[in-house]
Write an enzyme that holds these catalytic residues in place. Structure first.
Site, PDB file in Angstrom:
ATOM      1  N   LYS A 102      47.788  48.470  48.279  1.00 16.38           N
ATOM      2  CA  LYS A 102      47.037  47.497  47.189  1.00 16.38           C
ATOM      3  C   LYS A 102      48.194  46.791  46.389  1.00 16.38           C
ATOM      4  CE  LYS A 102      44.150  47.376  43.237  1.00 16.38           C
ATOM      5  NZ  LYS A 102      43.336  47.989  42.247  1.00 16.38           N
ATOM      6  N   LYS A 127      44.662  45.708  50.700  1.00 16.05           N
ATOM      7  CA  LYS A 127      43.826  44.808  49.701  1.00 16.05           C
ATOM      8  C   LYS A 127      44.928  44.133  48.927  1.00 16.05           C
ATOM      9  CE  LYS A 127      41.579  45.309  45.217  1.00 16.05           C
ATOM     10  NZ  LYS A 127      41.144  46.218  44.282  1.00 16.05           N
ATOM     11  N   TYR A 172      32.481  40.381  48.855  1.00 16.42           N
ATOM     12  CA  TYR A 172      31.146  40.033  47.862  1.00 16.42           C
ATOM     13  C   TYR A 172      30.305  39.091  48.758  1.00 16.42           C
ATOM     14  CZ  TYR A 172      34.403  41.802  44.400  1.00 16.42           C
ATOM     15  OH  TYR A 172      35.092  42.692  43.757  1.00 16.42           O
TER      16      TYR A 172
HETATM   17  C1  PBG Z   1      40.985  48.181  39.597  1.00 14.68           C
HETATM   18  C2  PBG Z   1      40.396  47.423  40.612  1.00 14.68           C
HETATM   19  C3  PBG Z   1      40.697  45.915  40.704  1.00 14.68           C
HETATM   20  C4  PBG Z   1      39.938  45.614  41.873  1.00 14.68           C
HETATM   21  C5  PBG Z   1      39.145  46.758  42.439  1.00 14.68           C
HETATM   22  N1  PBG Z   1      39.422  48.054  41.444  1.00 14.68           N
HETATM   23  C6  PBG Z   1      41.644  45.180  39.970  1.00 14.68           C
HETATM   24  C7  PBG Z   1      42.814  45.512  39.544  1.00 14.68           C
HETATM   25  O1  PBG Z   1      43.479  46.361  39.994  1.00 14.68           O
HETATM   26  O2  PBG Z   1      43.000  44.994  38.343  1.00 14.68           O
HETATM   27  C8  PBG Z   1      39.978  44.226  42.481  1.00 14.68           C
HETATM   28  C9  PBG Z   1      38.913  43.712  43.181  1.00 14.68           C
HETATM   29  C10 PBG Z   1      38.677  42.273  43.408  1.00 14.68           C
HETATM   30  O3  PBG Z   1      39.569  41.463  42.865  1.00 14.68           O
HETATM   31  O4  PBG Z   1      37.769  42.091  43.935  1.00 14.68           O
HETATM   32  N2  PBG Z   1      41.145  49.526  39.774  1.00 14.68           N
END
Ligand code: PBG
Length: 337
Positions: free
Chosen positions: A204, A261, A326
């Protein structure tokens, strides 16, 4: 002058692109509704779905509407949902204590979905950002300048056990603390939840493409202040090798599914993990990837449906087995037509 130029070619790849039928016959990546996971936002109360300005077509749903949405998704062949709560500001604090409440919104949402649509695979995010006033995924160190790794992991493990007891199929730690997958696995097993799976957010990245999501769950900082900086725990977008290190750790710690991600701008990372693991790979087409397609389509610059499909096919082609997107509902509806 008439052009009579003629090549003497044995190989003419265009022969297999001649008709839609032939093209379908030789297609090597096929996107199916069952490959899609729908991220859904849930709020308290009985109100109408709340639109999210930066994510056209995405709404925060009350539990009743969430259940309706899950039924509709299931009919379209989408078998899994990932739930994200949006809490009122009053419930948030520095420590994210609402994450461990037995009556938490997310737990009630999970139970409602599982009761109404028993086959639906339900996943929940394990991280503190919806619950903390500062919007970080964990609790802060004593000097308030960083997220405290080990103390956060202790809380996340308890949170995972609560979610498992509510009936989730997968807990999905998205916090990026070191050692959290192992700690969660041990806590689940100790609680007799050895059947609950872990979908680890393995690679991530600290991405600017999460912006619209932070509007959706309200973890963004107040307007005028610099955006939330999660670079001390999320991966540096410049680093590819590091995703392999995270993969090795998450596998060793007991992850059942590993994730990359964002997805569409990290196809090289998806590909690399595909070659390095036998675990299923999930990819998260994040909010910013969704919103930029919508924004361009609104300006008349891109074709929404065509870009939706192409962006998802590309992610699968790179090696993802499942895609959080989405677009799940609309994509599944189109695939079923
Ligand atoms: C936070 C989390 C995030 C997303 C999923 N879980 C955002 C972040 O790390 O600030 C992002 C998902 C998206 O942008 O669609 N635990």
């Amino acid at each position: 002058m008439p052009n009579s130029f003629k090549l003497n070619l044995v190989q003419r790849p265009r022969r297999l692109r001649r008709t839609p039928e032939i093209r379908a016959l030789v297609e090597d990546t096929v996107l199916l509704p069952q490959n899609l996971i729908a991220p859904l936002f849930v709020v308290e109360g009985k109100g109408r779905p709340e639109p999210i300005a930066s994510m056209p077509g995405v709404f925060r749903l009350t539990i009743a509407d969430l259940v309706r949405e899950c039924r509709a998704l299931r009919k379209l062949g989408v078998l899994a949902v990932a739930l994200f709560p949006k809490l009122g500001a009053r419930l948030k604090d520095e420590e994210g204590t609402a994450a461990l409440r037995e009556d938490a919104l997310i737990l009630r949402a999970v139970r409602a979905v599982k009761e109404a649509v028993p086959g639906m695979v339900v996943m929940t995010d394990i991280a503190l950002d919806p619950y903390t006033t500062h919007g970080h995924d964990g609790v802060l160190t004593a000097d308030g300048r960083d997220v405290d790794n080990d103390r956060t992991v202790g809380i996340l493990a308890q949170m995972a056990v609560l979610h498992a007891a509510a009936g989730v199929d997968f807990v999905a730690p998205s916090d990026m603390m070191d050692g959290r997958v192992g700690a969660i696995r041990r806590a689940l097993d100790a609680a007799g939840r050895e059947s609950t799976s872990i979908m680890a957010y393995t690679a991530k990245y600290a991405s600017a493409y999460y912006g619209p999501f932070r509007d959706a769950v309200g973890s963004a900082k107040a307007p005028g202040t610099p955006g939330l900086d999660k670079r001390t725990y999320q991966l540096n977008p410049s680093n590819r090798r590091e995703s392999l290190l995270e993969l090795r750790l998450d596998e060793a710690e007991g992850a059942d599914v590993v994730m990359v991600k964002p997805a569409g701008i990290y196809l090289d990372v998806i590909r690399q993990l595909r070659q390095a693991t036998r675990k299923p790979i999930a990819a998260y087409q994040v909010s910013g990837e969704y919103s930029q397609i919508h924004a361009a389509a609104r300006l008349g610059w891109l074709d929404l449906a065509a870009c939706r499909r192409e962006s998802l096919v590309a992610i699968k082609r790179a090696g993802a087995d499942m895609i959080l997107t989405y677009f799940a509902r609309e994509m599944a509806a189109e695939l079923g037509r």
